[in-house]
Scaffold this active site. Structure first.
Site, mmCIF file in Angstrom:
data_model
loop_
_atom_site.group_PDB
_atom_site.id
_atom_site.type_symbol
_atom_site.label_atom_id
_atom_site.label_comp_id
_atom_site.label_asym_id
_atom_site.label_seq_id
_atom_site.Cartn_x
_atom_site.Cartn_y
_atom_site.Cartn_z
ATOM 1 N N CYS A 1 29.173 24.298 53.038
ATOM 2 C CA CYS A 1 29.570 24.124 51.980
ATOM 3 C C CYS A 1 30.229 22.671 51.798
ATOM 4 C CB CYS A 1 30.673 25.107 51.218
ATOM 5 S SG CYS A 1 30.889 24.855 49.437
ATOM 6 N N HIS A 2 30.255 22.215 50.322
ATOM 7 C CA HIS A 2 30.452 20.783 50.586
ATOM 8 C C HIS A 2 32.402 20.821 50.628
ATOM 9 C CE1 HIS A 2 31.282 17.000 48.597
ATOM 10 N NE2 HIS A 2 30.621 16.226 48.869
ATOM 11 N N THR A 3 32.458 21.718 49.804
ATOM 12 C CA THR A 3 34.581 21.966 50.393
ATOM 13 C C THR A 3 34.723 21.750 51.744
ATOM 14 O OG1 THR A 3 34.897 23.085 48.232
ATOM 15 C CG2 THR A 3 36.220 23.268 50.010
ATOM 16 N N HIS B 1 33.881 28.891 54.906
ATOM 17 C CA HIS B 1 34.655 29.635 54.436
ATOM 18 C C HIS B 1 33.158 30.648 53.218
ATOM 19 C CE1 HIS B 1 33.733 26.212 51.836
ATOM 20 N NE2 HIS B 1 33.751 26.832 50.538
ATOM 21 N N GLU B 2 31.970 30.389 53.690
ATOM 22 C CA GLU B 2 31.066 31.305 52.760
ATOM 23 C C GLU B 2 30.323 31.751 54.223
ATOM 24 O OE1 GLU B 2 28.988 28.865 49.827
ATOM 25 O OE2 GLU B 2 27.965 28.649 51.301
ATOM 26 N N CYS C 1 44.177 40.376 44.961
ATOM 27 C CA CYS C 1 45.197 41.811 45.389
ATOM 28 C C CYS C 1 45.520 43.051 44.827
ATOM 29 C CB CYS C 1 46.878 41.196 45.748
ATOM 30 S SG CYS C 1 47.515 41.117 43.853
ATOM 31 N N CYS D 1 48.686 41.573 40.786
ATOM 32 C CA CYS D 1 49.504 41.268 39.723
ATOM 33 C C CYS D 1 48.791 41.135 37.999
ATOM 34 C CB CYS D 1 49.317 39.664 40.433
ATOM 35 S SG CYS D 1 47.008 39.426 40.358
ATOM 36 N N CYS E 1 45.706 40.514 38.576
ATOM 37 C CA CYS E 1 43.920 41.160 38.991
ATOM 38 C C CYS E 1 44.258 42.751 38.146
ATOM 39 C CB CYS E 1 44.451 41.516 40.592
ATOM 40 S SG CYS E 1 43.929 40.201 41.259
ATOM 41 N N CYS F 1 44.027 35.574 41.155
ATOM 42 C CA CYS F 1 45.526 36.084 41.368
ATOM 43 C C CYS F 1 46.563 35.332 42.060
ATOM 44 C CB CYS F 1 44.579 36.886 42.916
ATOM 45 S SG CYS F 1 46.208 38.168 43.854
ATOM 46 N N ARG G 1 45.377 33.431 45.421
ATOM 47 C CA ARG G 1 44.398 32.383 44.720
ATOM 48 C C ARG G 1 44.488 31.228 46.348
ATOM 49 N NH1 ARG G 1 47.654 30.035 39.802
ATOM 50 N NH2 ARG G 1 46.961 31.922 39.040
ATOM 51 N N CYS H 1 30.723 31.388 48.120
ATOM 52 C CA CYS H 1 31.888 30.520 47.313
ATOM 53 C C CYS H 1 30.523 29.510 45.982
ATOM 54 C CB CYS H 1 32.097 29.585 48.265
ATOM 55 S SG CYS H 1 32.741 28.068 47.572
ATOM 56 N N ARG I 1 21.799 24.627 51.006
ATOM 57 C CA ARG I 1 22.770 25.390 52.244
ATOM 58 C C ARG I 1 21.402 25.953 53.211
ATOM 59 N NH1 ARG I 1 26.225 24.343 49.741
ATOM 60 N NH2 ARG I 1 28.037 25.714 48.791
#
Length: 474
Positions: A142-144, A164-165, A194, A197, A200, A208, A212, A272, A467
């Site tokens: 991902c670009h992130t 993260h993907e 979670c 909270c 959520c 969250c 978060r 993501c 991707r």
């Protein structure tokens, strides 16, 4: 004798499973401890399996083909066969032989900003309370990941494992984990749920309090330590997922349990960007059938926003981008018209207003550019127009527009991860794909083996991929 016992035990395990009508059992012949084949010579498929004596997931599994299997050594398994094996043959695990132990595996480590990742052998500690250790089968870039790898505009934290993907299988669980079990198919998500909270428990929020996204944190919440190390030196986590590793440890609240029949090499992209753009349109902008939608930025997130507009039945989907090379590809996602702001001598919001008799019904901004955000808001029709901001701006940017644009009943909204709750909603998005309502294949433009992960970075940096799927263990 050991070989005969392994084959006999394998037959017993299979017979017992068949009698219980259990589907999708992992099977592989047992590995002799004295096998001369090294780990780095084993194929991705041969490294997966269940020990036939114990019924437990072995790590690493250096299995040989059974003498009774038809020999097919003249040709390599095709990529499709590898996908089928990983998605259907690994869905249920009775017990993990590595539970509670440190696992050594390969990971792509970023030692410093902007430098190529290095494939290293890392140690992955067992999961602690409310944590899950996951065997990653497929991950995507991902670009992130690229943004934080370059360390532009944020506090650098290295050495680190990005990613993260992804899609994977639960290898073991820590104390207190009841929602997941060994063998479950999961998608890691950079933000969590979670379920306790206020956010959520609210139907209106997915932000969250506990889980978060935190891009600065490189350790686990439970004890403030990393689960990765090399020769005792800690390697930092990234957004709680770190999927550029064959095994990773993730908080249970950041894992979406999904249909085991879903192909992980496809649905992993839902972790993501694709869900972010899709949800921005379907959950926040909510265009009605026949309305017009403008999408600013035709990268992966923007194309997902266009896909959401297509699913919603928008009559006109106008793509806005500075790169005309993206226009042809965007047609696959339902985009009907294209506007390049550089081709006009007036603000693009005025161009769009003229094209649509006063403004589009909905606009989704997916660039992070402040000017694009302003244009997206000011291009929607007064009275009912809704603009949704998705892109993340630089920390010093400020949004500026005339108050009359709001008083004339235009609505401006923001969204985080498409307003999807990871554990509650993402399994349903996977089902949209399984039911052929959502098309994911068109987002996947490239694939590389894990050993060539840096090629994925090159492709994204040169704007050649939407991707790129990275096959772990290859």
């Amino acid at each position: 004798m050991r070989r005969q016992w392994c084959l006999f035990a394998q037959w017993q395990v299979q017979a017992a499973m068949d009698s219980l009508s259990v589907r999708h059992i992992i099977s592989a012949t047992a590995t002799h401890q004295g096998s001369p084949r090294r780990r780095d010579q084993a194929s991705p498929i041969q490294r997966k399996g269940i020990h036939t004596q114990t019924g437990r997931l072995c790590f690493p599994v250096l299995s040989k083909k059974s003498d009774f299997q038809e020999k097919d050594t003249d040709t390599r398994l095709s990529q499709s066969k590898q996908r089928d094996r990983s998605s259907s043959s690994s869905s249920e695990i009775a017990m993990s032989s590595t539970a509670g132990q440190v696992i050594k595996c390969k990971a792509a480590v970023a030692w410093e900003a902007g430098k190529p990742l290095v494939i290293e052998e890392v140690e992955v500690a067992p999961p602690q309370a409310n944590e899950v250790r996951v065997k990653i089968l497929f991950t995507s870039l991902c670009h992130t990941d690229v943004y934080f790898w370059e360390a532009k505009g944020q506090t650098p934290l290295f050495p680190r494992i990005f990613g993260h993907e992804a899609g994977g299988i639960v290898e073991s669980v820590g104390e207190g984990v009841t929602d997941l079990k060994l063998g479950d198919h999961v998608l890691p998500v950079f933000t969590g749920e979670c379920k306790e909270c206020r956010h959520c428990k609210s139907e209106e929020s997915n932000m969250c309090d506990l889980l978060r996204i935190n891009t600065d944190r490189g350790v686990m919440l439970n004890d403030g330590k990393t689960r990765f190390s090399i020769n005792g030196k800690p390697i930092y986590h990234f957004v709680g997922t770190s999927t550029f590793s064959e095994y990773t440890v993730i908080h249970v609240g950041c894992l979406a349990k999904i249909n085991p029949a879903a192909p992980l090499d496809k649905v992993c992209v839902l972790s993501c960007g694709i869900s972010t753009g899709l949800g921005a349109t379907l959950n926040v902008a909510k265009p009605k059938k026949g309305q017009s939608v403008a999408v600013f930025g035709l990268g992966a997130v923007g194309l997902a926003a266009a896909e959401g507009a297509r699913i919603a039945g928008a009559s006109r989907i106008i793509g806005v981008d500075l790169n005309p090379a993206r226009f042809e590809e965007a047609k696959k996602f339902g985009v009907t018209e294209f506007v390049n702001p550089k081709d006009h001598d007036k603000p693009v919001q005025e161009v769009l207003a003229e094209m649509t008799d006063g403004g589009v019904d909905r606009a989704v901004e997916c660039t992070g550019s402040i000017q694009a955000m302003i244009s997206a808001f000011e291009c929607v029709h007064d009275g009912w127009g809704v603009a949704v901001l998705v892109g993340v701006p630089s920390k010093d940017d400020a949004f500026k527009t005339h108050p009359m644009n709001l008083l004339n009943e235009r609505t401006l909204k923001g969204t985080f991860f498409g307003n999807y709750k990871p554990r509650t909603d993402i399994p349903g998005v996977v089902e949209k794909y399984m039911n052929k309502e959502l098309e994911l294949e068109k987002f996947i433009t490239h694939s590389v083996p894990f050993s060539e992960i840096n090629k994925a970075f090159d492709l994204m940096l040169h704007g050649k991929s939407i991707r790129c799927i990275i096959t772990m263990g290859a």
